[in-house]
Design a protein around this motif. Structure first.
Motif, short mmCIF file in Angstrom:
data_model
loop_
_atom_site.label_atom_id
_atom_site.label_comp_id
_atom_site.label_asym_id
_atom_site.label_seq_id
_atom_site.Cartn_x
_atom_site.Cartn_y
_atom_site.Cartn_z
N MET A 256 -7.82 -10.73 -4.01
CA MET A 256 -6.97 -9.89 -3.17
C MET A 256 -5.68 -9.46 -3.85
N LEU A 257 -5.42 -10.00 -5.02
CA LEU A 257 -4.24 -9.61 -5.79
C LEU A 257 -4.60 -8.46 -6.72
N PRO A 258 -3.62 -7.67 -7.16
CA PRO A 258 -3.94 -6.59 -8.10
C PRO A 258 -4.43 -7.15 -9.43
N HIS A 259 -5.35 -6.44 -10.04
CA HIS A 259 -5.96 -6.91 -11.29
C HIS A 259 -5.19 -6.33 -12.47
N ASN A 260 -3.94 -6.77 -12.60
CA ASN A 260 -3.09 -6.36 -13.71
C ASN A 260 -2.09 -7.49 -13.98
N THR A 261 -1.06 -7.21 -14.77
CA THR A 261 -0.12 -8.27 -15.12
C THR A 261 0.69 -8.75 -13.93
N LEU A 262 0.97 -7.87 -12.96
CA LEU A 262 1.69 -8.31 -11.76
C LEU A 262 0.86 -9.30 -10.96
N GLY A 263 -0.44 -9.04 -10.83
CA GLY A 263 -1.32 -9.94 -10.10
C GLY A 263 -1.49 -11.27 -10.82
#
Length: 140
Positions: free
Chosen positions: A108-115
């Motif tokens: 459910m989190l973004p699939h990038n460095t922020l996630g």
């Protein structure tokens, strides 16, 4: 009137405890992902990591509705030829309930460095006790 943009240096992070006992796996994961991302805050900014810390307790007592406990599967690959591994959620919840909860939140989190950065602030425990009493977490 200008739009407010949060800065990473000005964000103060708090700790929250979510009790998963008797709640569905997805409901708990949604609540945790929202807090980890920072969407519950009025100063939320999409490109800034303004989330907070989340502790999930009683992950072993989370429930799956319908036939998901028997029908839902977790697949992963070892990297070798014919290395696809499949585990049912009934077995996963018996052996590693923390991992099942982590998978739900991570999806459910973004699939990038922020996630990825937000996921490091998640702590999941199968039982009622946790090691973060010194941080004085708030119960949700």
């Amino acid at each position: 009137m200008s739009t407010f943009m949060a800065k990473a240096e000005t964000i103060s992070r708090k700790w929250y405890v979510i009790d998963a006992a008797g709640k569905t796996l997805g409901e708990t994961a949604v609540k945790a992902a929202t807090i980890l991302r920072g969407k519950h805050r009025p100063e939320y900014t999409p490109h800034v990591d303004c989330g907070e810390y989340v502790i999930i307790i009683n992950a072993a007592k989370a429930v799956l509705t319908g036939n998901k406990l028997d029908q839902k599967k977790y697949h992963h690959h070892s990297g070798y030829i014919s290395g696809l591994k499949t585990v049912g959620y009934r077995e996963l919840m018996e052996k590693r309930p923390e991992f099942a909860m982590e998978l739900a939140v991570k999806g459910m989190l973004p699939h990038n460095t922020l996630g990825a950065k937000a996921f490091t602030r998640l702590k999941v425990y199968a039982g009622e006790t946790h090691n973060q009493q010194a941080q004085k977490p708030e119960t949700i």
